[in-house]
Write an enzyme that holds these catalytic residues in place. Structure first.
Site, PDB file in Angstrom:
ATOM      1  N   ARG A   1       7.858  32.549  33.517  1.00 21.61           N
ATOM      2  CA  ARG A   1       8.287  33.577  34.462  1.00 21.61           C
ATOM      3  C   ARG A   1       9.134  32.911  35.527  1.00 21.61           C
ATOM      4  O   ARG A   1       8.887  31.767  35.918  1.00 21.61           O
ATOM      5  CB  ARG A   1       7.086  34.284  35.107  1.00 21.61           C
ATOM      6  CG  ARG A   1       6.315  35.222  34.193  1.00 21.61           C
ATOM      7  CD  ARG A   1       7.136  36.455  33.831  1.00 21.61           C
ATOM      8  NE  ARG A   1       6.369  37.439  33.095  1.00 21.61           N
ATOM      9  CZ  ARG A   1       6.294  37.506  31.766  1.00 21.61           C
ATOM     10  NH1 ARG A   1       6.951  36.611  31.033  1.00 21.61           N
ATOM     11  NH2 ARG A   1       5.585  38.448  31.172  1.00 21.61           N
TER      12      ARG A   1
ATOM     13  N   GLU B   1      15.558  39.346  37.634  1.00 26.07           N
ATOM     14  CA  GLU B   1      16.355  39.326  36.407  1.00 26.07           C
ATOM     15  C   GLU B   1      17.230  40.571  36.376  1.00 26.07           C
ATOM     16  O   GLU B   1      16.701  41.671  36.343  1.00 26.07           O
ATOM     17  CB  GLU B   1      15.445  39.289  35.168  1.00 26.07           C
ATOM     18  CG  GLU B   1      14.647  38.011  35.052  1.00 26.07           C
ATOM     19  CD  GLU B   1      13.642  38.014  33.904  1.00 26.07           C
ATOM     20  OE1 GLU B   1      13.423  39.092  33.301  1.00 26.07           O
ATOM     21  OE2 GLU B   1      13.072  36.951  33.606  1.00 26.07           O
TER      22      GLU B   1
ATOM     23  N   HIS C   1      15.947  36.488  29.330  1.00 22.96           N
ATOM     24  CA  HIS C   1      14.570  36.724  28.898  1.00 22.96           C
ATOM     25  C   HIS C   1      14.532  37.067  27.397  1.00 22.96           C
ATOM     26  O   HIS C   1      13.993  38.096  26.984  1.00 22.96           O
ATOM     27  CB  HIS C   1      13.940  37.847  29.725  1.00 22.96           C
ATOM     28  CG  HIS C   1      12.439  37.715  29.839  1.00 22.96           C
ATOM     29  ND1 HIS C   1      11.755  37.980  31.003  1.00 22.96           N
ATOM     30  CD2 HIS C   1      11.488  37.358  28.947  1.00 22.96           C
ATOM     31  CE1 HIS C   1      10.463  37.803  30.821  1.00 22.96           C
ATOM     32  NE2 HIS C   1      10.273  37.420  29.575  1.00 22.96           N
TER      33      HIS C   1
END
Length: 281
Positions: free
Chosen positions: A198, A227, A246
Protein backbone atom coordinates in the site's frame (compact mmCIF):
# COMPACT_ATOMS: atom_id res chain seq x y z
CA UNK A 1 -34.48 -4.04 -0.12
CA UNK A 2 -32.19 -3.57 2.91
CA UNK A 3 -33.77 -6.41 4.89
CA UNK A 4 -33.12 -8.86 2.03
CA UNK A 5 -29.37 -8.21 1.83
CA UNK A 6 -27.33 -10.93 3.55
CA UNK A 7 -23.95 -10.51 1.82
CA UNK A 8 -21.80 -7.78 0.28
CA UNK A 9 -19.06 -8.35 -2.27
CA UNK A 10 -16.62 -5.44 -2.19
CA UNK A 11 -14.92 -4.60 -5.49
CA UNK A 12 -12.32 -1.82 -5.35
CA UNK A 13 -13.57 -0.67 -1.95
CA UNK A 14 -17.16 -0.17 -3.11
CA UNK A 15 -19.69 0.18 -1.65
CA UNK A 16 -18.28 2.18 1.26
CA UNK A 17 -19.00 0.29 4.46
CA UNK A 18 -19.95 2.75 7.19
CA UNK A 19 -22.20 2.74 10.24
CA UNK A 20 -25.17 4.09 8.30
CA UNK A 21 -24.99 1.31 5.73
CA UNK A 22 -24.58 -1.40 8.36
CA UNK A 23 -27.59 -0.06 10.28
CA UNK A 24 -29.68 -0.25 7.10
CA UNK A 25 -28.86 -3.96 6.56
CA UNK A 26 -30.18 -5.80 9.63
CA UNK A 27 -29.74 -9.27 8.12
CA UNK A 28 -26.23 -8.81 6.74
CA UNK A 29 -24.06 -11.84 7.54
CA UNK A 30 -20.83 -11.41 5.60
CA UNK A 31 -18.66 -8.96 3.68
CA UNK A 32 -16.29 -10.52 1.13
CA UNK A 33 -13.41 -8.40 -0.13
CA UNK A 34 -11.88 -8.60 -3.62
CA UNK A 35 -8.28 -8.73 -2.47
CA UNK A 36 -6.08 -9.18 0.59
CA UNK A 37 -5.83 -5.67 2.01
CA UNK A 38 -8.59 -4.74 4.47
CA UNK A 39 -7.36 -1.27 5.43
CA UNK A 40 -10.45 0.33 3.83
CA UNK A 41 -12.69 -1.39 6.38
CA UNK A 42 -13.25 -0.58 10.03
CA UNK A 43 -13.00 -4.20 11.15
CA UNK A 44 -14.12 -3.55 14.71
CA UNK A 45 -17.16 -1.59 13.53
CA UNK A 46 -18.20 -4.36 11.15
CA UNK A 47 -17.69 -7.04 13.81
CA UNK A 48 -19.78 -5.05 16.30
CA UNK A 49 -22.77 -5.64 13.99
CA UNK A 50 -22.15 -9.40 14.09
CA UNK A 51 -21.00 -9.42 10.47
CA UNK A 52 -18.20 -11.74 9.35
CA UNK A 53 -15.46 -10.61 6.97
CA UNK A 54 -13.34 -12.45 4.42
CA UNK A 55 -10.61 -11.57 1.94
CA UNK A 56 -9.10 -13.36 -1.07
CA UNK A 57 -5.47 -14.24 -0.27
CA UNK A 58 -5.25 -17.35 -2.42
CA UNK A 59 -6.49 -15.73 -5.61
CA UNK A 60 -4.17 -12.73 -5.58
CA UNK A 61 -0.84 -14.08 -4.35
CA UNK A 62 0.64 -15.33 -7.64
CA UNK A 63 -0.36 -12.31 -9.73
CA UNK A 64 0.89 -9.86 -7.12
CA UNK A 65 4.19 -11.71 -6.76
CA UNK A 66 4.57 -11.62 -10.55
CA UNK A 67 4.05 -7.85 -10.45
CA UNK A 68 6.72 -7.50 -7.77
CA UNK A 69 9.28 -9.42 -9.80
CA UNK A 70 8.33 -7.55 -12.98
CA UNK A 71 8.97 -4.23 -11.23
CA UNK A 72 12.26 -5.49 -9.81
CA UNK A 73 13.50 -6.62 -13.23
CA UNK A 74 12.22 -3.53 -15.06
CA UNK A 75 13.94 -1.23 -12.58
CA UNK A 76 17.17 -3.23 -12.52
CA UNK A 77 17.48 -3.17 -16.32
CA UNK A 78 16.07 0.38 -16.67
CA UNK A 79 13.48 -0.82 -19.17
CA UNK A 80 11.12 2.16 -18.95
CA UNK A 81 13.98 4.64 -19.24
CA UNK A 82 15.51 3.03 -22.34
CA UNK A 83 12.07 2.51 -23.89
CA UNK A 84 11.41 6.23 -23.62
CA UNK A 85 14.80 6.96 -25.19
CA UNK A 86 14.21 4.63 -28.11
CA UNK A 87 10.75 5.98 -28.96
CA UNK A 88 11.97 9.57 -28.92
CA UNK A 89 11.63 11.16 -32.42
CA UNK A 90 15.22 12.42 -32.31
CA UNK A 91 16.99 9.24 -31.23
CA UNK A 92 19.63 7.79 -33.55
CA UNK A 93 21.22 5.28 -31.19
CA UNK A 94 21.01 4.14 -27.57
CA UNK A 95 23.96 4.97 -25.37
CA UNK A 96 26.05 1.92 -24.51
CA UNK A 97 26.71 3.28 -21.02
CA UNK A 98 23.10 2.88 -19.86
CA UNK A 99 24.03 0.12 -17.47
CA UNK A 100 21.57 -1.83 -15.42
CA UNK A 101 21.98 -3.81 -12.21
CA UNK A 102 22.65 -7.55 -12.23
CA UNK A 103 19.81 -9.46 -10.57
CA UNK A 104 21.24 -12.96 -10.27
CA UNK A 105 23.46 -13.15 -7.23
CA UNK A 106 22.03 -9.94 -5.77
CA UNK A 107 20.39 -9.83 -2.33
CA UNK A 108 16.63 -9.38 -2.08
CA UNK A 109 15.14 -8.28 1.23
CA UNK A 110 11.44 -9.08 1.58
CA UNK A 111 9.54 -7.15 4.24
CA UNK A 112 6.44 -9.21 4.97
CA UNK A 113 6.64 -12.96 4.37
CA UNK A 114 2.97 -13.83 4.11
CA UNK A 115 1.48 -15.70 1.17
CA UNK A 116 2.53 -13.03 -1.37
CA UNK A 117 5.97 -12.48 0.14
CA UNK A 118 6.64 -16.21 0.06
CA UNK A 119 5.60 -16.39 -3.62
CA UNK A 120 8.06 -13.57 -4.31
CA UNK A 121 10.78 -15.60 -2.59
CA UNK A 122 10.01 -18.62 -4.79
CA UNK A 123 10.45 -16.48 -7.89
CA UNK A 124 13.60 -14.81 -6.58
CA UNK A 125 15.18 -18.19 -5.88
CA UNK A 126 14.77 -19.06 -9.56
CA UNK A 127 16.79 -15.91 -10.33
CA UNK A 128 19.55 -17.17 -8.00
CA UNK A 129 19.08 -14.28 -5.60
CA UNK A 130 20.15 -14.31 -1.96
CA UNK A 131 16.94 -13.90 0.05
CA UNK A 132 16.51 -12.16 3.40
CA UNK A 133 13.15 -11.57 5.02
CA UNK A 134 11.65 -9.70 7.94
CA UNK A 135 8.30 -10.75 9.34
CA UNK A 136 6.36 -10.54 12.60
CA UNK A 137 6.92 -14.27 13.01
CA UNK A 138 9.64 -16.48 11.59
CA UNK A 139 8.66 -19.04 8.97
CA UNK A 140 9.11 -22.76 9.66
CA UNK A 141 12.58 -24.12 8.99
CA UNK A 142 11.43 -26.26 6.05
CA UNK A 143 9.72 -23.25 4.46
CA UNK A 144 12.91 -21.21 4.79
CA UNK A 145 14.98 -24.01 3.28
CA UNK A 146 12.59 -24.36 0.33
CA UNK A 147 13.41 -20.81 -0.83
CA UNK A 148 16.88 -20.53 0.77
CA UNK A 149 15.70 -17.55 2.83
CA UNK A 150 17.34 -16.11 5.96
CA UNK A 151 15.25 -14.51 8.68
CA UNK A 152 16.15 -11.02 9.91
CA UNK A 153 14.56 -10.40 13.30
CA UNK A 154 15.32 -6.68 13.00
CA UNK A 155 14.30 -4.76 9.88
CA UNK A 156 17.48 -2.66 10.12
CA UNK A 157 19.67 -5.67 9.38
CA UNK A 158 17.71 -6.45 6.21
CA UNK A 159 17.79 -2.85 4.99
CA UNK A 160 21.56 -2.61 5.41
CA UNK A 161 22.28 -5.79 3.42
CA UNK A 162 19.74 -5.83 0.59
CA UNK A 163 20.33 -4.70 -2.99
CA UNK A 164 16.57 -4.79 -3.56
CA UNK A 165 14.02 -4.21 -0.80
CA UNK A 166 10.46 -5.36 -1.55
CA UNK A 167 7.64 -4.27 0.75
CA UNK A 168 4.79 -6.79 0.98
CA UNK A 169 2.93 -5.92 4.21
CA UNK A 170 -0.66 -5.07 5.05
CA UNK A 171 -1.42 -1.45 5.88
CA UNK A 172 -2.09 -1.11 9.60
CA UNK A 173 -1.40 1.64 12.14
CA UNK A 174 1.88 -0.19 12.87
CA UNK A 175 3.01 -0.27 9.22
CA UNK A 176 1.92 3.27 8.26
CA UNK A 177 5.09 4.95 6.91
CA UNK A 178 7.08 1.88 7.92
CA UNK A 179 9.72 2.96 5.40
CA UNK A 180 10.69 6.53 6.22
CA UNK A 181 13.76 8.75 6.20
CA UNK A 182 15.63 6.68 8.80
CA UNK A 183 14.97 3.38 7.03
CA UNK A 184 15.94 4.78 3.62
CA UNK A 185 19.23 6.04 5.01
CA UNK A 186 20.02 2.53 6.25
CA UNK A 187 19.77 1.15 2.71
CA UNK A 188 22.67 0.90 0.28
CA UNK A 189 23.18 3.91 -1.98
CA UNK A 190 22.71 1.55 -4.94
CA UNK A 191 19.62 -0.18 -3.53
CA UNK A 192 16.15 -0.28 -5.10
CA UNK A 193 12.90 -0.04 -3.13
CA UNK A 194 9.91 -1.93 -4.53
CA UNK A 195 6.46 -1.43 -3.01
CA UNK A 196 3.58 -3.79 -3.89
CA UNK A 197 1.65 -3.40 -0.65
CA UNK A 198 0.00 0.00 0.00
CA UNK A 199 1.25 3.48 -0.77
CA UNK A 200 0.96 4.71 2.80
CA UNK A 201 3.48 2.10 3.99
CA UNK A 202 6.20 4.34 2.51
CA UNK A 203 6.83 7.99 3.39
CA UNK A 204 6.68 9.25 -0.20
CA UNK A 205 8.16 12.67 0.52
CA UNK A 206 11.14 11.05 2.23
CA UNK A 207 11.44 8.62 -0.69
CA UNK A 208 11.45 11.41 -3.27
CA UNK A 209 14.18 13.23 -1.35
CA UNK A 210 16.23 10.03 -1.00
CA UNK A 211 16.03 9.39 -4.74
CA UNK A 212 16.89 12.99 -5.63
CA UNK A 213 19.93 13.09 -3.34
CA UNK A 214 21.32 9.63 -4.06
CA UNK A 215 20.52 8.10 -0.67
CA UNK A 216 19.17 5.08 -2.61
CA UNK A 217 19.45 4.19 -6.27
CA UNK A 218 15.90 3.63 -7.54
CA UNK A 219 12.28 2.83 -6.69
CA UNK A 220 9.53 0.82 -8.37
CA UNK A 221 6.04 1.40 -7.03
CA UNK A 222 2.81 -0.38 -7.88
CA UNK A 223 1.02 1.58 -5.17
CA UNK A 224 1.00 5.23 -4.13
CA UNK A 225 -0.97 7.43 -1.77
CA UNK A 226 -3.17 8.75 -3.27
CA UNK A 227 -3.68 6.81 -6.47
CA UNK A 228 -2.89 8.43 -8.85
CA UNK A 229 -0.40 10.92 -7.41
CA UNK A 230 -0.97 14.67 -7.92
CA UNK A 231 0.48 15.69 -11.27
CA UNK A 232 3.09 17.90 -9.63
CA UNK A 233 4.40 15.22 -7.26
CA UNK A 234 8.23 15.00 -7.36
CA UNK A 235 8.19 11.21 -7.78
CA UNK A 236 6.65 11.68 -11.23
CA UNK A 237 9.63 13.70 -12.42
CA UNK A 238 12.43 11.24 -11.60
CA UNK A 239 14.05 8.91 -14.14
CA UNK A 240 14.99 6.39 -11.46
CA UNK A 241 11.35 5.70 -10.54
CA UNK A 242 8.81 3.35 -12.14
CA UNK A 243 5.16 3.78 -11.11
CA UNK A 244 2.35 1.46 -12.18
CA UNK A 245 -1.38 1.88 -11.38
CA UNK A 246 -1.91 -0.81 -8.72
CA UNK A 247 -1.60 -3.66 -11.22
CA UNK A 248 -0.83 -6.32 -8.62
CA UNK A 249 -3.89 -8.50 -9.19
CA UNK A 250 -4.87 -7.25 -12.62
CA UNK A 251 -4.90 -10.36 -14.75
CA UNK A 252 -7.93 -11.97 -16.33
CA UNK A 253 -7.48 -15.22 -14.43
CA UNK A 254 -6.82 -13.55 -11.07
CA UNK A 255 -9.97 -11.42 -11.33
CA UNK A 256 -12.02 -14.55 -11.98
CA UNK A 257 -10.37 -16.41 -9.09
CA UNK A 258 -10.96 -13.48 -6.72
CA UNK A 259 -14.69 -13.64 -7.44
CA UNK A 260 -14.71 -17.41 -6.98
CA UNK A 261 -12.97 -17.09 -3.62
CA UNK A 262 -15.40 -14.37 -2.52
CA UNK A 263 -18.41 -16.48 -3.49
CA UNK A 264 -16.97 -19.46 -1.60
CA UNK A 265 -16.70 -17.35 1.55
CA UNK A 266 -20.19 -15.89 1.10
CA UNK A 267 -21.80 -19.30 0.64
CA UNK A 268 -20.00 -20.64 3.70
CA UNK A 269 -21.30 -17.74 5.83
CA UNK A 270 -24.86 -18.09 4.56
CA UNK A 271 -24.81 -21.82 5.33
CA UNK A 272 -23.35 -21.41 8.81
CA UNK A 273 -20.01 -22.97 7.86
CA UNK A 274 -16.46 -21.75 8.69
CA UNK A 275 -15.21 -19.14 6.23
CA UNK A 276 -12.12 -20.34 4.30
CA UNK A 277 -10.56 -16.85 4.38
CA UNK A 278 -12.14 -15.20 7.40
CA UNK A 279 -10.52 -11.99 8.66
CA UNK A 280 -10.89 -11.27 12.37
CA UNK A 281 -10.90 -7.72 13.83
Amino acid sequence: VGKKVQAIYLWWHKPVIDKELLQSLPNLKVIANSGVGMDHLDLKLVASFGVKMANAPCAVSNSTADTGMALLLASARRLVEVHNILISPSVEFCEANILGVKVSGATLGIIGMGSIGYKVALRAKAFEMNILYHNRTQRKAQEERAVSATYCKKIDSLLQQADFVMVVVSLTPQTHKLIGKRELELMKRTATLINISRGAVVDQEALAEALQTGVIGAAALDVTCPEPLPRDHPLLKLKNVIITPHLGTKTDKASYMITEEAVENILAALNGLPLPSEVLP
